[in-house]
Design a protein around this motif. Structure first.
Motif, PDB file in Angstrom:
ATOM      1  N   THR A 115       4.565   8.740  -6.283  1.00 23.17           N
ATOM      2  CA  THR A 115       5.040   9.943  -6.967  1.00 23.17           C
ATOM      3  C   THR A 115       6.184  10.639  -6.226  1.00 23.17           C
ATOM      4  O   THR A 115       6.842  11.513  -6.810  1.00 23.17           O
ATOM      5  CB  THR A 115       3.891  10.958  -7.142  1.00 23.17           C
ATOM      6  N   VAL A 116       6.424  10.264  -4.963  1.00 22.82           N
ATOM      7  CA  VAL A 116       7.480  10.929  -4.194  1.00 22.82           C
ATOM      8  C   VAL A 116       8.595   9.986  -3.756  1.00 22.82           C
ATOM      9  O   VAL A 116       9.680  10.442  -3.360  1.00 22.82           O
ATOM     10  CB  VAL A 116       6.896  11.632  -2.943  1.00 22.82           C
ATOM     11  N   LEU A 117       8.383   8.687  -3.844  1.00 19.18           N
ATOM     12  CA  LEU A 117       9.380   7.746  -3.333  1.00 19.18           C
ATOM     13  C   LEU A 117      10.567   7.544  -4.263  1.00 19.18           C
ATOM     14  O   LEU A 117      11.679   7.257  -3.810  1.00 19.18           O
ATOM     15  CB  LEU A 117       8.717   6.388  -3.040  1.00 19.18           C
TER      16      LEU A 117
ATOM     17  N   TRP B 264       0.836  -1.203   0.000  1.00 20.25           N
ATOM     18  CA  TRP B 264       0.000   0.000   0.000  1.00 20.25           C
ATOM     19  C   TRP B 264       0.870   1.252   0.000  1.00 20.25           C
ATOM     20  O   TRP B 264       0.583   2.213  -0.720  1.00 20.25           O
ATOM     21  CB  TRP B 264      -0.910  -0.001   1.233  1.00 20.25           C
ATOM     22  N   TYR B 265       1.938   1.237   0.779  1.00 24.43           N
ATOM     23  CA  TYR B 265       2.813   2.404   0.906  1.00 24.43           C
ATOM     24  C   TYR B 265       3.476   2.746  -0.430  1.00 24.43           C
ATOM     25  O   TYR B 265       3.545   3.917  -0.818  1.00 24.43           O
ATOM     26  CB  TYR B 265       3.877   2.119   1.961  1.00 24.43           C
ATOM     27  N   ARG B 266       3.937   1.739  -1.132  1.00 24.98           N
ATOM     28  CA  ARG B 266       4.557   1.980  -2.443  1.00 24.98           C
ATOM     29  C   ARG B 266       3.578   2.640  -3.404  1.00 24.98           C
ATOM     30  O   ARG B 266       3.947   3.545  -4.156  1.00 24.98           O
ATOM     31  CB  ARG B 266       5.065   0.658  -3.041  1.00 24.98           C
ATOM     32  N   GLU B 267       2.347   2.164  -3.400  1.00 26.40           N
ATOM     33  CA  GLU B 267       1.347   2.708  -4.315  1.00 26.40           C
ATOM     34  C   GLU B 267       0.882   4.096  -3.883  1.00 26.40           C
ATOM     35  O   GLU B 267       0.733   4.997  -4.711  1.00 26.40           O
ATOM     36  CB  GLU B 267       0.143   1.756  -4.391  1.00 26.40           C
TER      37      GLU B 267
ATOM     38  N   ARG C   1      10.979   3.055  -3.796  1.00 28.20           N
ATOM     39  CA  ARG C   1       9.908   2.071  -4.032  1.00 28.20           C
ATOM     40  C   ARG C   1      10.465   0.674  -4.270  1.00 28.20           C
ATOM     41  O   ARG C   1       9.795  -0.332  -3.984  1.00 28.20           O
ATOM     42  CB  ARG C   1       9.075   2.461  -5.247  1.00 28.20           C
ATOM     43  N   ALA C   2      11.684   0.584  -4.793  1.00 21.08           N
ATOM     44  CA  ALA C   2      12.263  -0.719  -5.143  1.00 21.08           C
ATOM     45  C   ALA C   2      12.890  -1.427  -3.945  1.00 21.08           C
ATOM     46  O   ALA C   2      13.327  -2.572  -4.069  1.00 21.08           O
ATOM     47  CB  ALA C   2      13.302  -0.532  -6.240  1.00 21.08           C
ATOM     48  N   LEU C   3      12.945  -0.776  -2.807  1.00 21.46           N
ATOM     49  CA  LEU C   3      13.547  -1.408  -1.633  1.00 21.46           C
ATOM     50  C   LEU C   3      12.736  -2.620  -1.194  1.00 21.46           C
ATOM     51  O   LEU C   3      11.515  -2.636  -1.309  1.00 21.46           O
ATOM     52  CB  LEU C   3      13.612  -0.406  -0.472  1.00 21.46           C
ATOM     53  N   PRO C   4      13.396  -3.648  -0.661  1.00 15.28           N
ATOM     54  CA  PRO C   4      12.664  -4.775  -0.069  1.00 15.28           C
ATOM     55  C   PRO C   4      11.776  -4.289   1.079  1.00 15.28           C
ATOM     56  O   PRO C   4      12.015  -3.219   1.651  1.00 15.28           O
ATOM     57  CB  PRO C   4      13.785  -5.690   0.449  1.00 15.28           C
TER      58      PRO C   4
ATOM     59  N   ALA D  88       7.856   8.839   8.067  1.00 14.48           N
ATOM     60  CA  ALA D  88       6.952   9.122   9.183  1.00 14.48           C
ATOM     61  C   ALA D  88       6.987  10.591   9.560  1.00 14.48           C
ATOM     62  O   ALA D  88       5.942  11.241   9.705  1.00 14.48           O
ATOM     63  CB  ALA D  88       7.314   8.240  10.378  1.00 14.48           C
ATOM     64  N   PHE D  89       8.183  11.138   9.711  1.00 12.19           N
ATOM     65  CA  PHE D  89       8.310  12.542  10.092  1.00 12.19           C
ATOM     66  C   PHE D  89       7.776  13.463   8.996  1.00 12.19           C
ATOM     67  O   PHE D  89       7.240  14.538   9.270  1.00 12.19           O
ATOM     68  CB  PHE D  89       9.774  12.883  10.383  1.00 12.19           C
ATOM     69  N   SER D  90       7.890  13.014   7.740  1.00 14.13           N
ATOM     70  CA  SER D  90       7.443  13.822   6.607  1.00 14.13           C
ATOM     71  C   SER D  90       5.924  13.868   6.472  1.00 14.13           C
ATOM     72  O   SER D  90       5.403  14.621   5.651  1.00 14.13           O
ATOM     73  CB  SER D  90       8.040  13.283   5.305  1.00 14.13           C
ATOM     74  N   GLY D  91       5.227  13.054   7.251  1.00 10.43           N
ATOM     75  CA  GLY D  91       3.767  13.074   7.217  1.00 10.43           C
ATOM     76  C   GLY D  91       3.132  11.936   6.460  1.00 10.43           C
ATOM     77  O   GLY D  91       1.937  11.980   6.150  1.00 10.43           O
ATOM     78  N   HIS D  92       3.894  10.886   6.163  1.00  8.31           N
ATOM     79  CA  HIS D  92       3.343   9.732   5.474  1.00  8.31           C
ATOM     80  C   HIS D  92       2.545   8.862   6.436  1.00  8.31           C
ATOM     81  O   HIS D  92       2.904   8.718   7.603  1.00  8.31           O
ATOM     82  CB  HIS D  92       4.463   8.880   4.861  1.00  8.31           C
ATOM     83  N   SER D  93       1.503   8.252   5.928  1.00  4.77           N
ATOM     84  CA  SER D  93       0.748   7.252   6.682  1.00  4.77           C
ATOM     85  C   SER D  93       1.392   5.882   6.459  1.00  4.77           C
ATOM     86  O   SER D  93       1.923   5.617   5.381  1.00  4.77           O
ATOM     87  CB  SER D  93      -0.708   7.216   6.226  1.00  4.77           C
TER      88      SER D  93
END
Length: 220
Positions: free
Chosen positions: A24-26, A17-20, A30-33, A46-51
């Motif tokens: 647009t910002v990762l 879910w996080y990758r999707e 996104r390719a990390l395990p 987390a600090f940047s405001g991501h869920s």
């Protein structure tokens, strides 16, 4: 001593879910395990405001829990999610369409003591695992039966319970589907052009979110 049945659904990091959600910002992240992606989220996202998952809305939590926002600014927590996991889960609302106070006040068996006795971390844990399947409401502005009547057909999501179904659907769904008798998106669109512009410019995911953000400051 209380032992929870399973870890709460709202507590797990969801790498797919996080990758999707943040594609647009990762960038190359996104390719990390999965494990490395979670570490990146905990260190930077987390600090940047991501869920961390679809069940917890970081922006909503910071906006509606002033204590969490102040303690993030003071460096006591990296995110609203960390605050919620450590202490906010007992009283605070993790999503714009779930209110811990509303849900736990809805029935006599929803006290925190009784929930913990039966293996649930809080009302939201119970709602996601059980209450939503029973078509209980977790918020005044979300009527599960009305949602089921009004939502468009999607065979891929047909087996999901009402709230979980909404979380898997487009974030713009509340702009076209009436979720309760308390909010008419068609009327609101005509009468609140600034809210429409906020959605169009990407400042807020939908009109209902914008309405509740303005209507219920510091918690519902």
């Amino acid at each position: 001593m209380t032992s929870f049945q399973l870890p709460p659904l709202w507590k797990a990091f969801d790498p797919d879910w996080y990758r999707e959600e943040y594609k647009t910002v990762l960038g190359d992240v996104r390719a990390l395990p999965d494990a490395q992606l979670q570490a990146w989220y905990e260190d930077q996202g987390a600090f940047s405001g991501h869920s961390p998952n679809r069940y917890f809305d970081e922006e909503w939590y910071r906006r509606n829990c002033s204590e969490a926002l102040a303690e993030i600014v003071d460096g006591q927590y990296r995110s609203g999610f960390e605050h919620y996991c450590q202490k906010g889960f007992k009283t605070q609302s993790p999503h714009y369409l779930f209110s811990e106070r509303y849900y736990t006040a809805s029935a006599a068996d929803m006290s925190l003591a009784n929930l913990e006795k039966n293996g649930f971390a809080n009302g939201y844990d119970h709602f996601l695992r059980s209450g939503d399947k029973e078509h209980r409401s977790g918020h005044l502005f979300f009527n599960p039966d009305m949602y089921l009547r009004n939502r468009p057909e999607n065979p891929e999501l047909a087996t999901l319970s009402p709230f979980i179904h909404l979380l898997h659907a487009s974030k713009s769904m509340p702009d076209t589907v009436q979720l309760s008798r308390h909010f008419d998106p068609a009327w609101y669109r005509v009468t609140h052009q600034q809210a429409v512009q906020a959605v169009e410019y990407g400042y807020t995911p939908n009109l209902l979110y914008q309405f509740l953000a303005d209507f219920t400051p510091d918690g519902f």
